[in-house]
Design a protein around this motif. Structure first.
Motif, PDB file in Angstrom:
ATOM      1  N   VAL A   1       1.079  -1.206   0.487  1.00  0.00           N
ATOM      2  CA  VAL A   1       0.104  -0.290  -0.105  1.00  0.00           C
ATOM      3  C   VAL A   1       1.188   1.613   0.114  1.00  0.00           C
ATOM      4  CG1 VAL A   1      -1.781   1.447   1.400  1.00  0.00           C
ATOM      5  CG2 VAL A   1      -1.936  -1.155   1.186  1.00  0.00           C
ATOM      6  N   ALA A   2       2.042   1.127   0.689  1.00  0.00           N
ATOM      7  CA  ALA A   2       2.878   2.383   0.422  1.00  0.00           C
ATOM      8  C   ALA A   2       3.324   2.833  -0.342  1.00  0.00           C
ATOM      9  CB  ALA A   2       3.835   1.878   1.788  1.00  0.00           C
ATOM     10  N   THR A   3       3.885   1.688  -0.849  1.00  0.00           N
ATOM     11  CA  THR A   3       4.533   1.718  -2.054  1.00  0.00           C
ATOM     12  C   THR A   3       3.472   2.475  -3.203  1.00  0.00           C
ATOM     13  OG1 THR A   3       6.053  -0.206  -2.093  1.00  0.00           O
ATOM     14  CG2 THR A   3       5.436   0.409  -4.119  1.00  0.00           C
ATOM     15  N   LEU A   4       1.902   1.900  -3.700  1.00  0.00           N
ATOM     16  CA  LEU A   4       0.841   2.303  -4.074  1.00  0.00           C
ATOM     17  C   LEU A   4       0.564   3.051  -4.188  1.00  0.00           C
ATOM     18  CD1 LEU A   4      -1.386   1.265  -6.610  1.00  0.00           C
ATOM     19  CD2 LEU A   4      -2.851   1.016  -3.835  1.00  0.00           C
ATOM     20  N   ILE A   5       0.913   3.760  -3.103  1.00  0.00           N
ATOM     21  CA  ILE A   5       0.389   5.859  -3.034  1.00  0.00           C
ATOM     22  C   ILE A   5       1.425   5.973  -3.344  1.00  0.00           C
ATOM     23  CG2 ILE A   5       0.636   7.279  -1.174  1.00  0.00           C
ATOM     24  CD1 ILE A   5      -0.909   5.094   0.861  1.00  0.00           C
ATOM     25  N   GLY A   6       3.218   5.742  -3.357  1.00  0.00           N
ATOM     26  CA  GLY A   6       3.981   6.574  -3.834  1.00  0.00           C
ATOM     27  C   GLY A   6       4.059   6.102  -5.597  1.00  0.00           C
ATOM     28  N   ARG A   7       3.408   5.658  -5.868  1.00  0.00           N
ATOM     29  CA  ARG A   7       3.165   5.219  -7.709  1.00  0.00           C
ATOM     30  C   ARG A   7       1.765   6.594  -8.280  1.00  0.00           C
ATOM     31  NH1 ARG A   7       3.633  -1.274  -7.920  1.00  0.00           N
ATOM     32  NH2 ARG A   7       5.820  -1.703  -7.887  1.00  0.00           N
ATOM     33  N   LYS A   8       1.520   6.275  -7.275  1.00  0.00           N
ATOM     34  CA  LYS A   8      -0.206   7.105  -7.667  1.00  0.00           C
ATOM     35  C   LYS A   8      -0.252   8.603  -7.543  1.00  0.00           C
ATOM     36  CE  LYS A   8      -1.586   3.410  -9.732  1.00  0.00           C
ATOM     37  NZ  LYS A   8      -2.348   2.869 -11.019  1.00  0.00           N
ATOM     38  N   PHE A   9       0.189   8.367  -6.342  1.00  0.00           N
ATOM     39  CA  PHE A   9      -0.058   9.775  -5.833  1.00  0.00           C
ATOM     40  C   PHE A   9       1.365  10.768  -5.391  1.00  0.00           C
ATOM     41  CE2 PHE A   9      -3.148   7.042  -4.342  1.00  0.00           C
ATOM     42  CZ  PHE A   9      -4.370   7.398  -4.624  1.00  0.00           C
ATOM     43  N   HIS A  10       2.737   9.554  -5.694  1.00  0.00           N
ATOM     44  CA  HIS A  10       3.837  10.745  -5.596  1.00  0.00           C
ATOM     45  C   HIS A  10       4.166  11.768  -3.855  1.00  0.00           C
ATOM     46  CE1 HIS A  10       4.252  10.302  -9.924  1.00  0.00           C
ATOM     47  NE2 HIS A  10       3.040  10.442  -9.842  1.00  0.00           N
ATOM     48  N   VAL A  11       3.328  10.582  -3.055  1.00  0.00           N
ATOM     49  CA  VAL A  11       3.881  10.438  -1.858  1.00  0.00           C
ATOM     50  C   VAL A  11       4.727   9.779  -1.173  1.00  0.00           C
ATOM     51  CG1 VAL A  11       2.490  11.409   0.376  1.00  0.00           C
ATOM     52  CG2 VAL A  11       1.150  12.576  -1.426  1.00  0.00           C
ATOM     53  N   SER A  12       5.378   9.880  -0.625  1.00  0.00           N
ATOM     54  CA  SER A  12       5.702   8.553   0.803  1.00  0.00           C
ATOM     55  C   SER A  12       5.484   8.107   1.969  1.00  0.00           C
ATOM     56  CB  SER A  12       7.556   9.654   0.905  1.00  0.00           C
ATOM     57  OG  SER A  12       8.238   8.406   1.895  1.00  0.00           O
ATOM     58  N   TYR A  13       5.069   8.361   2.263  1.00  0.00           N
ATOM     59  CA  TYR A  13       4.404   6.992   3.465  1.00  0.00           C
ATOM     60  C   TYR A  13       5.101   5.571   4.079  1.00  0.00           C
ATOM     61  CZ  TYR A  13      -0.311   9.484   3.673  1.00  0.00           C
ATOM     62  OH  TYR A  13      -1.716  10.198   4.723  1.00  0.00           O
ATOM     63  N   SER A  14       5.730   5.372   5.524  1.00  0.00           N
ATOM     64  CA  SER A  14       6.283   5.032   6.187  1.00  0.00           C
ATOM     65  C   SER A  14       4.970   3.459   5.442  1.00  0.00           C
ATOM     66  CB  SER A  14       5.989   4.479   7.318  1.00  0.00           C
ATOM     67  OG  SER A  14       5.017   4.910   7.889  1.00  0.00           O
ATOM     68  N   VAL A  15       5.410   1.829   5.768  1.00  0.00           N
ATOM     69  CA  VAL A  15       5.196   1.010   6.230  1.00  0.00           C
ATOM     70  C   VAL A  15       3.662   1.169   7.512  1.00  0.00           C
ATOM     71  CG1 VAL A  15       4.495  -1.893   6.994  1.00  0.00           C
ATOM     72  CG2 VAL A  15       6.316  -0.749   5.692  1.00  0.00           C
ATOM     73  N   SER A  16       3.880   2.267   8.429  1.00  0.00           N
ATOM     74  CA  SER A  16       3.198   2.259   9.635  1.00  0.00           C
ATOM     75  C   SER A  16       1.874   3.107   9.125  1.00  0.00           C
ATOM     76  CB  SER A  16       3.708   2.479  11.098  1.00  0.00           C
ATOM     77  OG  SER A  16       4.519   3.430  10.786  1.00  0.00           O
ATOM     78  N   GLY A  17       2.847   4.126   8.400  1.00  0.00           N
ATOM     79  CA  GLY A  17       1.719   5.180   8.189  1.00  0.00           C
ATOM     80  C   GLY A  17       0.745   4.739   7.296  1.00  0.00           C
ATOM     81  N   ALA A  18       0.871   3.400   6.241  1.00  0.00           N
ATOM     82  CA  ALA A  18      -0.041   3.713   5.357  1.00  0.00           C
ATOM     83  C   ALA A  18      -0.788   1.743   6.442  1.00  0.00           C
ATOM     84  CB  ALA A  18       0.965   2.473   4.469  1.00  0.00           C
ATOM     85  N   THR A  19      -0.640   1.559   7.128  1.00  0.00           N
ATOM     86  CA  THR A  19      -1.300   0.599   8.259  1.00  0.00           C
ATOM     87  C   THR A  19      -2.593   1.502   9.003  1.00  0.00           C
ATOM     88  OG1 THR A  19       0.421  -1.035   8.604  1.00  0.00           O
ATOM     89  CG2 THR A  19      -1.269  -1.065   9.885  1.00  0.00           C
ATOM     90  N   ARG A  20      -2.274   2.807   9.090  1.00  0.00           N
ATOM     91  CA  ARG A  20      -2.882   3.134   9.795  1.00  0.00           C
ATOM     92  C   ARG A  20      -4.338   4.262   8.660  1.00  0.00           C
ATOM     93  NH1 ARG A  20       1.734   4.812  13.230  1.00  0.00           N
ATOM     94  NH2 ARG A  20       1.994   6.350  11.728  1.00  0.00           N
ATOM     95  N   LEU A  21      -3.521   4.860   7.644  1.00  0.00           N
ATOM     96  CA  LEU A  21      -4.443   4.890   6.421  1.00  0.00           C
ATOM     97  C   LEU A  21      -5.242   3.674   5.970  1.00  0.00           C
ATOM     98  CD1 LEU A  21      -4.657   7.344   4.905  1.00  0.00           C
ATOM     99  CD2 LEU A  21      -2.859   6.971   3.518  1.00  0.00           C
ATOM    100  N   MET A  22      -4.755   2.893   6.055  1.00  0.00           N
ATOM    101  CA  MET A  22      -5.467   1.460   5.657  1.00  0.00           C
ATOM    102  C   MET A  22      -6.936   1.761   6.375  1.00  0.00           C
ATOM    103  SD  MET A  22      -2.724  -1.352   4.057  1.00  0.00           S
ATOM    104  CE  MET A  22      -4.460  -2.565   3.996  1.00  0.00           C
ATOM    105  N   HIS A  23      -6.650   1.435   7.467  1.00  0.00           N
ATOM    106  CA  HIS A  23      -7.686   0.877   9.122  1.00  0.00           C
ATOM    107  C   HIS A  23      -8.801   2.342   8.862  1.00  0.00           C
ATOM    108  CE1 HIS A  23      -6.554  -2.293  11.333  1.00  0.00           C
ATOM    109  NE2 HIS A  23      -5.562  -1.637  10.985  1.00  0.00           N
ATOM    110  N   ARG A  24      -8.344   3.733   8.715  1.00  0.00           N
ATOM    111  CA  ARG A  24      -8.996   5.176   8.542  1.00  0.00           C
ATOM    112  C   ARG A  24      -9.999   4.385   7.597  1.00  0.00           C
ATOM    113  NH1 ARG A  24      -6.807  10.851   7.338  1.00  0.00           N
ATOM    114  NH2 ARG A  24      -8.338  11.641   6.428  1.00  0.00           N
ATOM    115  N   LEU A  25      -9.028   3.977   6.794  1.00  0.00           N
ATOM    116  CA  LEU A  25     -10.534   3.525   5.415  1.00  0.00           C
ATOM    117  C   LEU A  25     -11.108   2.049   5.744  1.00  0.00           C
ATOM    118  CD1 LEU A  25      -7.565   4.608   2.305  1.00  0.00           C
ATOM    119  CD2 LEU A  25      -9.854   6.002   2.913  1.00  0.00           C
TER     120      LEU A  25
END
Length: 186
Positions: free
Chosen positions: A99-123
């Protein structure tokens, strides 16, 4: 903290402000509101410095989300499409790293693995466990492997009599062999 928890905490802080206005001491405020003495003293200091407004909530803490609401909606759509739609064809599991890689590819924003986890839970997404077994799974081969190979490679636990629960004590220099390095040192 949940939004309800934040509202409850702010209500308690406003009650503390009312008590401070009545000249109630922080220890009594802590007892009445069932909060720590430390919190009561901190709140009293904030109240003295800035009144009720200083005790009002400033919203959720932490860093802001770096994706706009539109991007978050788009990310949810990408996640619904599954990993294969985005190049991960070996399995159908979204990992936080993917998910962190996908965010970087699609939105050009860097997220850590833990940040991506929190974002997934938020969604509304959670760590995945496959809902069904793969079609290629050979149950007979799995059973044979478990019975033959697993029994051999499985490490048995240490027997109870082989363990020790004694104190360690520093070895005496007199007990040291004479032919080891440092034997003559004192």
């Amino acid at each position: 903290m949940t939004p309800a928890g934040r509202r409850r905490r702010e209500a308690v802080r406003m009650q503390a402000a009312e008590l401070f206005e009545q000249k109630i001491k922080p220890l009594e405020v802590a007892r009445c509101l069932r909060v720590s003495r430390k919190s009561a003293y901190e709140w009293q200091q904030l109240w003295r410095d800035g009144g009720r407004e200083a005790l009002a909530s400033r919203g959720p803490s932490g860093s802001r989300c770096r994706l706009s609401p539109r991007c978050l909606q788009k990310l949810a759509e990408y996640l619904e499409q599954g990993p294969a739609a985005h190049g991960w064809v070996e399995d159908q599991v979204w990992t936080a790293a993917r998910v962190a890689t996908l965010i970087g590819r699609k939105f050009h924003v860097s997220y850590s693995v833990s940040g991506a986890t929190r974002l997934m839970h938020r969604l509304g997404f959670s760590p995945q466990v496959p809902a069904r077994r793969v079609a290629e799974r050979d149950e007979q081969a799995v059973t044979v492997w478990k019975e033959a190979t697993w029994a051999e490679v499985k490490e048995s636990g240490r027997p109870a009599e082989a363990t020790s629960a004694s104190r360690t004590k520093q070895a005496s220099l007199a007990d040291r062999p004479e032919d080891v390095p440092g034997a003559g040192a004192e």
